[in-house]
Motif scaffolding. Structure first.
Motif, PDB file in Angstrom:
ATOM      1  N   HIS A 124       0.861  -1.184   0.000  1.00 42.70           N
ATOM      2  CA  HIS A 124       0.000   0.000   0.000  1.00 42.70           C
ATOM      3  C   HIS A 124       0.890   1.224   0.000  1.00 42.70           C
ATOM      4  O   HIS A 124       2.045   1.165   0.395  1.00 42.70           O
ATOM      5  CB  HIS A 124      -1.005  -0.013   1.153  1.00 42.70           C
ATOM      6  N   ASP A 125       0.343   2.348  -0.463  1.00 36.86           N
ATOM      7  CA  ASP A 125       1.185   3.528  -0.596  1.00 36.86           C
ATOM      8  C   ASP A 125       1.212   4.295   0.722  1.00 36.86           C
ATOM      9  O   ASP A 125       0.613   3.890   1.712  1.00 36.86           O
ATOM     10  CB  ASP A 125       0.720   4.404  -1.763  1.00 36.86           C
ATOM     11  N   GLU A 126       1.935   5.422   0.711  1.00 34.52           N
ATOM     12  CA  GLU A 126       2.132   6.171   1.947  1.00 34.52           C
ATOM     13  C   GLU A 126       1.050   7.224   2.139  1.00 34.52           C
ATOM     14  O   GLU A 126       1.183   8.089   2.985  1.00 34.52           O
ATOM     15  CB  GLU A 126       3.524   6.801   1.952  1.00 34.52           C
TER      16      GLU A 126
ATOM     17  N   THR B 189       5.677   8.974   5.071  1.00 30.36           N
ATOM     18  CA  THR B 189       4.454   9.738   4.903  1.00 30.36           C
ATOM     19  C   THR B 189       4.625  11.154   5.436  1.00 30.36           C
ATOM     20  O   THR B 189       4.327  12.125   4.759  1.00 30.36           O
ATOM     21  CB  THR B 189       3.305   9.056   5.668  1.00 30.36           C
ATOM     22  N   VAL B 190       5.125  11.252   6.672  1.00 25.95           N
ATOM     23  CA  VAL B 190       5.149  12.547   7.355  1.00 25.95           C
ATOM     24  C   VAL B 190       6.480  13.256   7.144  1.00 25.95           C
ATOM     25  O   VAL B 190       6.517  14.455   6.890  1.00 25.95           O
ATOM     26  CB  VAL B 190       4.879  12.350   8.861  1.00 25.95           C
ATOM     27  N   THR B 191       7.584  12.501   7.213  1.00 29.21           N
ATOM     28  CA  THR B 191       8.903  13.127   7.201  1.00 29.21           C
ATOM     29  C   THR B 191       9.470  13.225   5.795  1.00 29.21           C
ATOM     30  O   THR B 191      10.603  12.867   5.551  1.00 29.21           O
ATOM     31  CB  THR B 191       9.882  12.325   8.056  1.00 29.21           C
ATOM     32  N   ALA B 195       4.603  18.408   1.500  1.00 27.79           N
ATOM     33  CA  ALA B 195       3.602  18.278   2.556  1.00 27.79           C
ATOM     34  C   ALA B 195       3.344  16.799   2.858  1.00 27.79           C
ATOM     35  O   ALA B 195       3.393  15.962   1.969  1.00 27.79           O
ATOM     36  CB  ALA B 195       2.317  18.956   2.115  1.00 27.79           C
ATOM     37  N   PRO B 196       3.091  16.463   4.128  1.00 29.25           N
ATOM     38  CA  PRO B 196       2.808  15.065   4.474  1.00 29.25           C
ATOM     39  C   PRO B 196       1.579  14.563   3.702  1.00 29.25           C
ATOM     40  O   PRO B 196       0.605  15.282   3.552  1.00 29.25           O
ATOM     41  CB  PRO B 196       2.497  15.117   5.973  1.00 29.25           C
ATOM     42  N   SER B 197       1.676  13.326   3.188  1.00 34.67           N
ATOM     43  CA  SER B 197       0.556  12.808   2.403  1.00 34.67           C
ATOM     44  C   SER B 197      -0.407  12.049   3.304  1.00 34.67           C
ATOM     45  O   SER B 197      -0.696  10.892   3.088  1.00 34.67           O
ATOM     46  CB  SER B 197       1.066  11.928   1.276  1.00 34.67           C
TER      47      SER B 197
END
Lengths: 155, 246
Positions: A124-126, B189-191, B195-197
């Motif tokens: 799965h993606d992020e 995702t965040v780092t 922008a964080p997704s």
């Protein structure tokens, strides 16, 4: 700062640098073995060992999933947007398996260029978002695609 | 004045008193933030577009994984300070961090495994991210074992500090493993730089939990360090006074 302390700092920095460089070289040497899967274009180019158990990862091509009459066997195409290979798998697919989804299949490439998978894992993606946001994004994307498509046809 | 504060803090006696006053605040903060994080994460946050409700294990998994890296860096940093300046308190903080870090690493691995089974379809794979995180757990365990194997506390602290510093090389490997090699584990995702997704309604509980875990670590490491300080200083005047006054 006393010379003794300065020497200790230099020693620590040298130690980190030494271990870091050694690890860097080791990882570079083993780079290929650290790859969890091959991409379809690598398999097509013959970079993956033939007849051996390998993993192939990519996106399931939209509209390519065909279920066999026995209900368990599935054939689908896997792409990395460069090359595509066909994959056949008998068994239960993970919940996240769907067209357009990233997956990783473990198995062997047959003589007929069909990859016989023994195991299929879903990637799965992020991205994490509520379903409404995903729908809105998809709608906006389709709108954007049709608009650029329309613009492309006009001279 | 700032320098003076650190000099005072590094004295075991002052540290004991100071950390004792700090503990209730840390505990309160940890409990409040955890409750808020769990409420927003499990009740308020919407389900994910792909993973439905299963993604909610992220609110434990991701902060644990962050903590496993953060604590390692603190442990190695404190160990290095102990090595260079021979500050006893730095040695104490360094070794007190090891078991907390090991616990968070274990938690990250277990929650990741529980998350992996329904989503990926497997409990465990030997991809770069999972393997390097497992190595981190072994590093922590090795540091704890090495510390326990040496009776002299000063020598033990030096040996573990060196092992911890050598192991620092694993930290960037864990972080960048998903970018350098293709893995089953997804990318950051965040780092990441843009922008964080992750949707804001999911990011808020994630960050609440991350801060809560940080406070928990601070709380536990101070508690463990206090024990260690008392044990090391048991023959000094201030500890005897402390015991007599109680």
């Amino acid at each position: 700062m006393t010379p003794k302390r300065r020497n200790r700092i230099i020693l620590i920095v040298l130690m980190i640098a030494g271990v870091g460089i050694a690890t860097g070289f080791a990882l570079k040497a083993f780079n290929e073995n650290l790859m969890f899967f091959y991409q379809p274009s690598q398999v097509i180019a013959g970079e993956a060992p033939a007849g051996r158990l390998i993993r192939v990862g990519g996106l399931v091509t939209t509209g390519s999933v065909q279920r066999q009459p026995d209900g368990l066997t599935v054939q689908f195409a896997l792409t990395d947007n460069i090359e595509t290979i066909r994959i056949q798998y008998t068994g239960i697919l993970p919940d996240l398996f769907r067209e357009g989804q990233g997956i990783i299949a473990r198995g062997r490439l047959g003589d007929d260029r069909i990859f016989i998978a023994e195991e299929v894992l879903a990637k799965h993606d992020e991205n994490y978002m509520p379903p409404e946001v995903a729908d809105a994004l998809k709608a906006a994307h389709e709108k954007g695609v049709s608009e650029t498509g329309a613009a492309g046809t006009t001279p | 004045m700032f320098n003076n504060f650190f000099h005072k803090l590094a004295s075991p006696k002052y540290f004991y008193g100071f950390s004792g006053r700090l503990l209730p605040w840390l505990a309160t903060g940890f409990i409040l933030l955890t409750l808020a994080g769990l409420y927003y994460g499990l009740v308020k946050a919407p389900p994910d577009y792909q993973q439905g409700d299963s993604y909610r294990i992220m609110f434990v998994h991701v902060p644990s994984a962050w903590m496993s890296l953060f604590i390692y860096v603190v442990m190695a940093g404190a160990g290095a300070i102990g090595l260079v300046w021979r500050i006893k308190l730095a040695e104490v903080i360094s070794i007190s961090s090891a078991s907390v870090g090991a616990s968070f690493t274990f938690l990250a691995l277990v929650t990741g495994s529980i998350w992996g089974k329904p989503m990926w379809g497997t409990w465990w794979v030997w991809d770069a991210r999972l393997t390097s995180e497992l190595i981190l757990l072994f590093l922590y365990l090795g540091i704890i074992a090495l510390h326990n194997a040496i009776d002299d506390k000063r020598i033990a602290a030096r040996a573990t500090a060196i092992l911890a510093i050598v192991g620092v090389v694993n930290i960037p490997i864990i972080h960048y493993s998903v970018e350098w090699w293709n893995t089953l584990h997804q990318g950051p995702t965040v780092t990441k730089f843009d922008a964080p997704s992750i949707h804001l309604s999911m990011l808020i509980p994630l960050l609440l939990m991350a801060v809560a875990f940080k406070l928990y670590y601070l709380m536990v490491v101070l508690m463990r360090a206090r024990c260690e300080v008392i044990e090391r200083e048991r023959n000094t005047g201030w500890v005897k006074q402390l015991v007599e006054s109680q």
